[in-house]
Write a protein that holds these residues in place. Structure first.
Motif, PDB file in Angstrom:
ATOM      1  N   ILE B 254       0.844  -1.207   0.000  1.00 13.81           N
ATOM      2  CA  ILE B 254       0.000   0.000   0.000  1.00 13.81           C
ATOM      3  C   ILE B 254       0.876   1.253   0.000  1.00 13.81           C
ATOM      4  O   ILE B 254       0.668   2.176  -0.781  1.00 13.81           O
ATOM      5  CB  ILE B 254      -0.946  -0.009   1.217  1.00 13.81           C
ATOM      6  CG1 ILE B 254      -1.944  -1.152   1.045  1.00 13.81           C
ATOM      7  CG2 ILE B 254      -1.677   1.319   1.357  1.00 13.81           C
ATOM      8  CD1 ILE B 254      -2.763  -1.408   2.274  1.00 13.81           C
ATOM      9  N   LEU B 255       1.928   1.217   0.866  1.00 17.19           N
ATOM     10  CA  LEU B 255       2.805   2.382   0.934  1.00 17.19           C
ATOM     11  C   LEU B 255       3.488   2.629  -0.409  1.00 17.19           C
ATOM     12  O   LEU B 255       3.609   3.761  -0.863  1.00 17.19           O
ATOM     13  CB  LEU B 255       3.867   2.171   2.020  1.00 17.19           C
ATOM     14  CG  LEU B 255       3.343   2.273   3.453  1.00 17.19           C
ATOM     15  CD1 LEU B 255       4.447   1.976   4.447  1.00 17.19           C
ATOM     16  CD2 LEU B 255       2.761   3.666   3.707  1.00 17.19           C
ATOM     17  N   ARG B 256       3.886   1.545  -1.061  1.00 19.46           N
ATOM     18  CA  ARG B 256       4.573   1.676  -2.344  1.00 19.46           C
ATOM     19  C   ARG B 256       3.625   2.284  -3.380  1.00 19.46           C
ATOM     20  O   ARG B 256       3.996   3.164  -4.140  1.00 19.46           O
ATOM     21  CB  ARG B 256       5.072   0.307  -2.783  1.00 19.46           C
ATOM     22  CG  ARG B 256       6.315   0.385  -3.634  1.00 19.46           C
ATOM     23  CD  ARG B 256       6.990  -0.951  -3.826  1.00 19.46           C
ATOM     24  NE  ARG B 256       6.093  -1.984  -4.300  1.00 19.46           N
ATOM     25  CZ  ARG B 256       5.891  -3.122  -3.656  1.00 19.46           C
ATOM     26  NH1 ARG B 256       6.505  -3.356  -2.511  1.00 19.46           N
ATOM     27  NH2 ARG B 256       5.092  -4.031  -4.155  1.00 19.46           N
ATOM     28  N   LYS B 257       2.407   1.791  -3.381  1.00 18.30           N
ATOM     29  CA  LYS B 257       1.416   2.292  -4.339  1.00 18.30           C
ATOM     30  C   LYS B 257       1.145   3.769  -4.129  1.00 18.30           C
ATOM     31  O   LYS B 257       1.092   4.553  -5.073  1.00 18.30           O
ATOM     32  CB  LYS B 257       0.103   1.516  -4.179  1.00 18.30           C
ATOM     33  CG  LYS B 257       0.115   0.188  -4.918  1.00 18.30           C
ATOM     34  CD  LYS B 257       0.034   0.431  -6.390  1.00 18.30           C
ATOM     35  CE  LYS B 257      -0.183  -0.888  -7.115  1.00 18.30           C
ATOM     36  NZ  LYS B 257       0.039  -0.767  -8.547  1.00 18.30           N
ATOM     37  N   LYS B 258       0.988   4.138  -2.830  1.00 14.35           N
ATOM     38  CA  LYS B 258       0.673   5.529  -2.541  1.00 14.35           C
ATOM     39  C   LYS B 258       1.824   6.431  -2.967  1.00 14.35           C
ATOM     40  O   LYS B 258       1.622   7.503  -3.546  1.00 14.35           O
ATOM     41  CB  LYS B 258       0.404   5.690  -1.043  1.00 14.35           C
ATOM     42  CG  LYS B 258      -0.981   5.209  -0.637  1.00 14.35           C
ATOM     43  CD  LYS B 258      -1.045   4.989   0.836  1.00 14.35           C
ATOM     44  CE  LYS B 258      -1.802   6.078   1.536  1.00 14.35           C
ATOM     45  NZ  LYS B 258      -1.902   5.805   2.986  1.00 14.35           N
ATOM     46  N   GLY B 265       1.646  12.533  -9.365  1.00 12.42           N
ATOM     47  CA  GLY B 265       0.865  13.740  -9.227  1.00 12.42           C
ATOM     48  C   GLY B 265      -0.633  13.511  -9.120  1.00 12.42           C
ATOM     49  O   GLY B 265      -1.428  14.371  -9.455  1.00 12.42           O
ATOM     50  N   LYS B 266      -1.033  12.370  -8.657  1.00 14.44           N
ATOM     51  CA  LYS B 266      -2.462  12.104  -8.501  1.00 14.44           C
ATOM     52  C   LYS B 266      -3.027  12.883  -7.309  1.00 14.44           C
ATOM     53  O   LYS B 266      -2.342  13.023  -6.298  1.00 14.44           O
ATOM     54  CB  LYS B 266      -2.648  10.608  -8.287  1.00 14.44           C
ATOM     55  CG  LYS B 266      -4.084  10.166  -8.481  1.00 14.44           C
ATOM     56  CD  LYS B 266      -4.215   8.681  -8.230  1.00 14.44           C
ATOM     57  CE  LYS B 266      -5.677   8.292  -8.314  1.00 14.44           C
ATOM     58  NZ  LYS B 266      -6.037   7.217  -7.428  1.00 14.44           N
ATOM     59  N   ASP B 267      -4.262  13.438  -7.428  1.00 12.94           N
ATOM     60  CA  ASP B 267      -4.854  14.192  -6.330  1.00 12.94           C
ATOM     61  C   ASP B 267      -5.303  13.255  -5.218  1.00 12.94           C
ATOM     62  O   ASP B 267      -5.402  12.052  -5.413  1.00 12.94           O
ATOM     63  CB  ASP B 267      -6.085  14.965  -6.809  1.00 12.94           C
ATOM     64  CG  ASP B 267      -5.720  15.987  -7.849  1.00 12.94           C
ATOM     65  OD1 ASP B 267      -6.577  16.358  -8.656  1.00 12.94           O
ATOM     66  OD2 ASP B 267      -4.518  16.381  -7.871  1.00 12.94           O
ATOM     67  N   ASP B 268      -5.613  13.841  -4.090  1.00 11.07           N
ATOM     68  CA  ASP B 268      -6.161  13.190  -2.909  1.00 11.07           C
ATOM     69  C   ASP B 268      -5.651  11.767  -2.632  1.00 11.07           C
ATOM     70  O   ASP B 268      -6.433  10.841  -2.492  1.00 11.07           O
ATOM     71  CB  ASP B 268      -7.705  13.210  -2.892  1.00 11.07           C
ATOM     72  CG  ASP B 268      -8.320  12.631  -4.157  1.00 11.07           C
ATOM     73  OD1 ASP B 268      -9.163  13.301  -4.749  1.00 11.07           O
ATOM     74  OD2 ASP B 268      -7.912  11.506  -4.567  1.00 11.07           O
ATOM     75  N   VAL B 269      -4.331  11.638  -2.565  1.00 14.37           N
ATOM     76  CA  VAL B 269      -3.769  10.392  -2.063  1.00 14.37           C
ATOM     77  C   VAL B 269      -3.777  10.497  -0.541  1.00 14.37           C
ATOM     78  O   VAL B 269      -3.260  11.472  -0.002  1.00 14.37           O
ATOM     79  CB  VAL B 269      -2.321  10.195  -2.555  1.00 14.37           C
ATOM     80  CG1 VAL B 269      -1.755   8.892  -2.041  1.00 14.37           C
ATOM     81  CG2 VAL B 269      -2.248  10.259  -4.062  1.00 14.37           C
ATOM     82  N   PRO B 270      -4.407   9.564   0.183  1.00 19.44           N
ATOM     83  CA  PRO B 270      -4.483   9.658   1.647  1.00 19.44           C
ATOM     84  C   PRO B 270      -3.098   9.718   2.283  1.00 19.44           C
ATOM     85  O   PRO B 270      -2.139   9.164   1.738  1.00 19.44           O
ATOM     86  CB  PRO B 270      -5.194   8.363   2.045  1.00 19.44           C
ATOM     87  CG  PRO B 270      -5.819   7.851   0.817  1.00 19.44           C
ATOM     88  CD  PRO B 270      -5.017   8.350  -0.325  1.00 19.44           C
ATOM     89  N   ASN B 271      -3.020  10.391   3.404  1.00 23.02           N
ATOM     90  CA  ASN B 271      -1.744  10.453   4.115  1.00 23.02           C
ATOM     91  C   ASN B 271      -1.391   9.102   4.713  1.00 23.02           C
ATOM     92  O   ASN B 271      -2.266   8.299   4.999  1.00 23.02           O
ATOM     93  CB  ASN B 271      -1.829  11.482   5.248  1.00 23.02           C
ATOM     94  CG  ASN B 271      -1.974  12.881   4.690  1.00 23.02           C
ATOM     95  OD1 ASN B 271      -1.447  13.174   3.609  1.00 23.02           O
ATOM     96  ND2 ASN B 271      -2.706  13.714   5.407  1.00 23.02           N
TER      97      ASN B 271
END
Lengths: 123, 284
Positions: B254-258, B265-271
């Motif tokens: 998940i961390l890698r994907k985010k 530059g994708k918007d609204d990627v969760p912290n």
């Protein structure tokens, strides 16, 4: 599958056998004739390497007399054809080859000559 | 890498079983064919000239068949009777000799227009008895001197072999030089563990100018020379010992994907937080 083309290049390689060790003499040979592709260019290129007298003598030994005793000056197609037959189509299947100098015998079986030497014969 | 030359002398190692195995193995056939083509390339015989070649250590005639295909007339020597028997069964075109190359050849001077030898030289590096004629340097010397005289001037002899140390290369090249050969080593794909191939390129005579040692092939070998199914084997190795696949969407994934999405530059990627990738508690 010893053909005269390789036989004509083959001398005895036993220890101390350096002179008069060519050509190896055929004995008790069985011959098979297998057709091969005729390649005049190759034969022309190979001509200078041939020891003519040795070739004619060994061909006579195994019963083929189609070659002239002297190498002809003119190379025509008929001559190349008979040369092709003698060099590439006569296969010696069984028998033996004997060195004229040290009389080492190289047996031929299944068309493969056994060129192995014993330890004391290795130079 | 397996080293059959350390197990037994060639005429014993390549007995009936091993000889058929060796010849029927398609991977072996492929490798032998590749190396034979490369050796012919290094031999550099003018294309229109029908030449008479010597195949040293011809075995079951795998390389000989290629020589025939390419229009050469050839003779082969090998020490293993079983291999030659296989060659007879396969009805190869060349003349075969049962011969120990370490004992030297008996061919008349200038007999051959060139010589090739695939995976053979390393077999000459082991002494089988304590007799002086059985020592590797003696056998190599005898082999190279008689070969040198059997080749015409100018011509080449190409040996592909598997050296196991620099000392072996040193020994072989020094023996070849003593016998009068020029030339040296050509290494193909020197940086690849698998595709690396060592060729010894020997020259008889220079014909006036010095003959140039050809360049080895560089870069990575092409994909298709890999063993087939290797990727699948690798994938299977990554599976868990228990037989279960590793869970794909774990925290690291998940961390890698985010990270990747942020980079794109994708918007609204969760912290990222300590809750990332955690399982929710079961609610009834």
């Amino acid at each position: 599958m010893v053909r005269l083309i390789t036989h004509n290049l083959l001398a005895c390689h036993a220890k101390g056998c350096n002179a008069n060790n060519f050509p190896l003499q055929f004995k008790d040979v069985e011959i098979e004739i297998r057709e091969a592709e005729f390649n005049p260019d190759f034969l022309r290129g190979f001509l200078p390497k041939i020891e003519w007298k040795a070739l004619v003598d060994s061909a006579r030994q195994i019963g083929d007399t189609s070659l002239p005793a002297e190498q002809p000056e003119m190379v025509d197609d008929d001559f190349l054809k008979s040369l092709h037959h003698v060099l590439l189509e006569l296969h010696i299947e069984e028998g033996s080859m004997t060195c004229p100098n040290c009389s080492h015998v190289y047996p031929i079986s299944n068309g493969i000559p056994n060129m192995l030497l014993a330890e004391h014969e290795i130079a | 890498m397996s080293r059959p030359e350390l197990q037994a002398p060639p005429e014993i190692y390549y007995g009936d079983i091993e000889a058929t195995k060796y010849t029927k193995n398609t991977r072996n056939q492929q490798i032998q064919a590749d190396m034979t083509y490369r050796a012919l390339e290094l031999l550099n015989i003018p294309p229109e000239e029908p030449a008479f070649l010597l195949d040293i250590g011809c075995g079951s005639g795998l390389s000989g068949e290629i020589l025939t295909e390419e229009g050469y007339i050839w003779a082969g020597a090998d020490i293993a009777p079983s291999m030659l028997e296989v060659a007879l069964e396969r009805e190869v075109e060349g003349d075969l000799f049962l011969q120990d190359i370490g004992q030297g050849f008996g061919f008349r001077p200038g007999s051959f227009d060139g010589a090739i030898s695939i995976s053979v030289l390393q077999w000459l590096l082991n002494a089988e008895t304590s007799h002086p004629t059985s020592s590797p340097p003696h056998r190599l010397n005898r082999f190279f001197t008689t070969l040198h005289s059997a080749l015409k001037n100018p011509s080449r002899a190409i040996f592909q072999f598997y050296p196991s140390s620099d000392d072996q290369i040193q020994l072989i090249t020094s023996c070849a030089q003593k016998a009068g050969f020029g030339g040296g080593l050509v290494v193909d794909y020197p940086n690849s563990k698998k595709a690396k191939k060592v060729f010894l390129c020997l020259f008889v005579g220079g014909g006036g100018g010095q003959q140039q040692i050809p360049k080895g092939l560089e870069g990575e070998d092409t994909e298709d020379s890999k063993v087939r199914f290797e990727r699948r084997r690798e994938r299977e190795r990554t599976r868990d010992r228990s037989g279960k696949r590793k869970s794909v969407k774990d925290r690291d994934w998940i961390l890698r994907k985010k990270e990747l999405y942020r980079k794109r530059g994708k918007d609204d990627v969760p912290n990222d937080s300590k809750y990332t990738g955690r399982r929710r508690k079961p609610n009834f």
